[in-house]
Write a protein that holds these residues in place. Structure first.
Motif, PDB file in Angstrom:
ATOM      1  N   PRO A   1       0.834  -1.206   0.000  1.00  0.00           N
ATOM      2  CA  PRO A   1       0.000   0.000   0.000  1.00  0.00           C
ATOM      3  C   PRO A   1       0.871   1.260   0.000  1.00  0.00           C
ATOM      4  O   PRO A   1       1.997   1.237   0.480  1.00  0.00           O
ATOM      5  N   ILE A   2       0.313   2.338  -0.503  1.00  0.00           N
ATOM      6  CA  ILE A   2       1.020   3.622  -0.503  1.00  0.00           C
ATOM      7  C   ILE A   2       0.227   4.636   0.315  1.00  0.00           C
ATOM      8  O   ILE A   2      -0.913   4.968  -0.033  1.00  0.00           O
ATOM      9  N   ALA A   3       0.827   5.102   1.400  1.00  0.00           N
ATOM     10  CA  ALA A   3       0.292   6.265   2.124  1.00  0.00           C
ATOM     11  C   ALA A   3       1.278   7.404   1.833  1.00  0.00           C
ATOM     12  O   ALA A   3       1.140   8.102   0.832  1.00  0.00           O
ATOM     13  N   SER A   4       2.347   7.512   2.663  1.00  0.00           N
ATOM     14  CA  SER A   4       3.408   8.457   2.320  1.00  0.00           C
ATOM     15  C   SER A   4       4.336   7.859   1.266  1.00  0.00           C
ATOM     16  O   SER A   4       5.116   8.572   0.642  1.00  0.00           O
ATOM     17  N   GLY A   5       4.265   6.537   1.109  1.00  0.00           N
ATOM     18  CA  GLY A   5       5.164   5.839   0.186  1.00  0.00           C
ATOM     19  C   GLY A   5       6.419   5.313   0.859  1.00  0.00           C
ATOM     20  O   GLY A   5       7.187   4.562   0.259  1.00  0.00           O
ATOM     21  N   SER A   6       6.599   5.690   2.125  1.00  0.00           N
ATOM     22  CA  SER A   6       7.820   5.313   2.835  1.00  0.00           C
ATOM     23  C   SER A   6       7.941   3.798   2.977  1.00  0.00           C
ATOM     24  O   SER A   6       9.016   3.233   2.781  1.00  0.00           O
ATOM     25  N   GLN A   7       6.835   3.140   3.311  1.00  0.00           N
ATOM     26  CA  GLN A   7       6.902   1.692   3.511  1.00  0.00           C
ATOM     27  C   GLN A   7       7.405   0.987   2.260  1.00  0.00           C
ATOM     28  O   GLN A   7       8.270   0.113   2.325  1.00  0.00           O
ATOM     29  N   LEU A   8       6.876   1.382   1.133  1.00  0.00           N
ATOM     30  CA  LEU A   8       7.269   0.740  -0.128  1.00  0.00           C
ATOM     31  C   LEU A   8       8.752   0.971  -0.418  1.00  0.00           C
ATOM     32  O   LEU A   8       9.485   0.040  -0.777  1.00  0.00           O
ATOM     33  N   THR A   9       9.207   2.197  -0.226  1.00  0.00           N
ATOM     34  CA  THR A   9      10.618   2.470  -0.528  1.00  0.00           C
ATOM     35  C   THR A   9      11.532   1.715   0.429  1.00  0.00           C
ATOM     36  O   THR A   9      12.613   1.271   0.045  1.00  0.00           O
ATOM     37  N   LYS A  10      11.107   1.546   1.669  1.00  0.00           N
ATOM     38  CA  LYS A  10      11.967   0.852   2.635  1.00  0.00           C
ATOM     39  C   LYS A  10      11.954  -0.654   2.425  1.00  0.00           C
ATOM     40  O   LYS A  10      12.946  -1.330   2.732  1.00  0.00           O
TER      41      LYS A  10
END
Lengths: 410, 410
Positions: B239-248
């Motif tokens: 999922p993308i909220a700020s996108g931080s999870q995906l990038t990490k």
């Protein structure tokens, strides 16, 4: 039909000891006593358990399940956290306190443990539908487990349950039948249904699969002991609904001692009830051996069983181990939920408020030894009983997004 | 003040590479780019990780935390289940599908992972108060972690959040401030507060502690790889909220390859948004490199960040790996929640409906390879977004406790 229940070899009457072949039976034909699983354990070693999966199947050699149980679609519950509760311990004056937090299970209550065993029994017996009478948590655990295992589900609840528990039981896709009546009436109805063609090939996890199902609670005992470093706690506080969980934890401790997996040292078992449904506590205090049924009236709905089947066994265990049975009011339950949350970051359902409330009361009354290693159980999740804390469930303040507004508010 | 961040040795600007000493900083003084933790990893071996605890601290040698982190009071999140989702896979036509189910974390969302790292940073910097801007899950994770760690908490949320998330954030005892505005306004307010004396010695987990905090999401990558048997999945839907999870998660996969812990093989990263807040998906489809902020309007409130800080990085990663970014409607979110629940017994919050909905859509559109090993994330719990399924959250039937009544009902 070839049955495989692993180390379980028979059913045995808890009252008269009559043995029966493994089957979907639950009451002794001789004396109507409850049947339970009897085992022939092999050589069970700590290393083998420790090498197992991070769920209850690490104890498969102690449960009525086949050796390959972990390979089948199952919710794989258990191995929940035993939290060293230093803050709560300090608040209560207990030197060494742990919370066994079963809200970490897949549907966020300890019921996932017992249902996981019942699913294996249903598979063994060729049942196509998983059913139960439930005060809420069990309904969700059963419908979820049925979905995972590819079984149908039809579960029965008192119609006045918490909305969250209804929603959770419904979302997994089984049939959810509300009954106009108490849990005890729901339970009686299920017993009738078992004898009816409508209920053919149905596994009622807590009725005709109960001798298997109930064994799942032993895993709480195993996990607590292993997580303490293969040691029994000196004191343990356990909630009482039917009383089955408490009796099975005691059974689990005794098995660990008998198998040489832990040192044989005394432990005291304390039972916890809500005052609005405290038939076992009342019997304990009155010195009785029998439990007088009551009509429940408490916010701790998951413990609201007015006629607890294992009540007399609970009394035996509390007395034999030097423990006690105590109860707390609904107000004390709410206060205890908040105390646990604000000291340990654990949001318990009302049943957890009951155990923590009783822990507090027994400590204040000097019944619990403040120096002894103590475990208290939280068996469910606060998100399912939000009403208990909803009075305070508002922001501290609502402000505009400005520093001035924040300064004015704090 | 002696700092101990384990293998993390500096902060480094993601844009221009300028390095800074470890500290509560988050933006590059040269180019205003975001700072992130930079490491000097030692010899990290699978066996050492496997011998660690059943939580994120098994990866402590890959995180900005001291080596003794597991001995301090902390929520100990992680090591959640990677569920082999055979039923859902069959329903969608995917050969090998897994659900990484982060609802098993202590406060039932992935946020416990990132907050656990932030708590260690707050301790390092001698902060007394833990704070954040939150769409709900983070607020509960922060107030719980603060209670456990013995820190004060003051958290900020949009005032219109789901009741369950408000109750959960409140019960742990910190201050909960509702802001009249969107999450993006709450976030801006927090940035102001950091520069104000009011916010002195406060650790805003997702602002001034963000370079540490964000690293917690790498543990999702580590766990997925280890749980697959030290192998990267071929496709992953995040999922993308700020996108931080995906990038990490992408960063975590790359670290595992660089350290020789997994084979270097291609993986495709797919981002999932709700149509009512889909700025990254819109940019992806338009072929843009920049993300145009939007005003969110979706039931997936935990993903309702209209101006996602890591949006451009997400676009890079999706394109670099051969993945994609897609979005689904609120109706598709609800349908996907029910699909996941009824096939796998997992009750996801709306964010999980977004990822499973996008999984379904991308499979139907032929974007996902049905033969490739695929992981989809569920990052939160359905009990926190009950409204999404409340329309159907009624019993199938309500009856009197009699067989006749049941026969009439079925």
């Amino acid at each position: 039909m070839s049955l495989d229940f692993g180390p379980a070899t028979a059913l045995s009457c808890r009252e008269c000891g009559t043995r029966y072949d493994l089957g979907p039976s639950f009451a002794c034909l001789e004396c109507f006593g409850p049947l339970e699983a009897a085992y022939s354990f092999g050589d069970v070693r700590r290393e083998d358990i420790e090498a197992g999966p991070s769920n209850i199947w690490r104890y498969r050699s102690l449960l009525p399940v086949p050796a390959d149980v972990a390979t089948k679609p199952n919710m794989n519950p258990g191995w929940t956290k035993l939290v060293k509760a230093g803050n709560l311990g300090r608040a209560l004056g207990l030197k060494s306190l742990y919370v066994k937090d079963d809200s970490g299970n897949p549907t966020h209550s300890f019921k996932d443990r017992v249902v996981a065993i019942a699913v294996e029994a249903a598979r063994n017996f060729g049942f196509h539908t998983l059913s139960c009478s439930s005060t809420g948590n069990l309904a969700g655990a059963v419908t979820a487990a049925a979905a995972r295992a590819g079984l149908d589900a039809c579960v029965f609840i008192p119609a006045d349950l918490e909305q969250a528990k209804i929603a959770m039981a419904r979302v997994f896709g089984g049939r959810l039948i509300g009954i106009d009546g108490t849990y005890d009436e729901v339970n009686r109805f299920c017993s009738e249904l078992i004898g009816d063609p409508l209920g053919d090939k149905w596994g009622f996890v807590n009725v005709n699969l109960r001798p298997y199902y109930a064994e799942g609670s032993k895993t709480l005992a195993y996990e607590i002991a292993e997580q303490l470093g293969w040691r029994l706690p000196e004191q343990i506080v356990i909630p009482i609904a039917s009383g089955s969980q408490l009796t099975k934890i005691d059974k689990g401790f005794k098995e660990l001692i008998a198998l040489g997996l832990v040192e044989d040292r005394p432990y005291k078992v304390f039972g916890a009830q809500a005052q609005g449904c405290s038939p076992v506590s009342a019997a304990y205090k009155a010195g009785h051996d029998v439990v007088q049924p009551v009509r429940p009236d408490t916010i701790a709905k998951s413990l609201a069983i007015g006629n607890p089947a294992d009540g007399p066994y609970v009394l035996d265990i509390a007395r034999r181990t030097g423990g006690a049975v105590e109860d707390v009011t609904d107000a004390e339950i709410v206060e205890a939920i908040k105390l646990l949350a604000s000291t340990e970051g654990i949001f318990a359902e009302t049943a957890g408020g009951v155990t923590v409330g009783v822990l507090k009361k027994l400590t204040e009354n000097g019944v619990l030894d403040p120096e002894a290693e103590t475990v208290v159980l939280n068996t469910g999740d606060g998100l399912k009983t939000l009403d208990a804390v909803s009075g305070d469930a508002q922001p501290t303040a609502v402000i505009k997004p400005s520093l001035d507004a924040f300064r004015a508010a704090v």
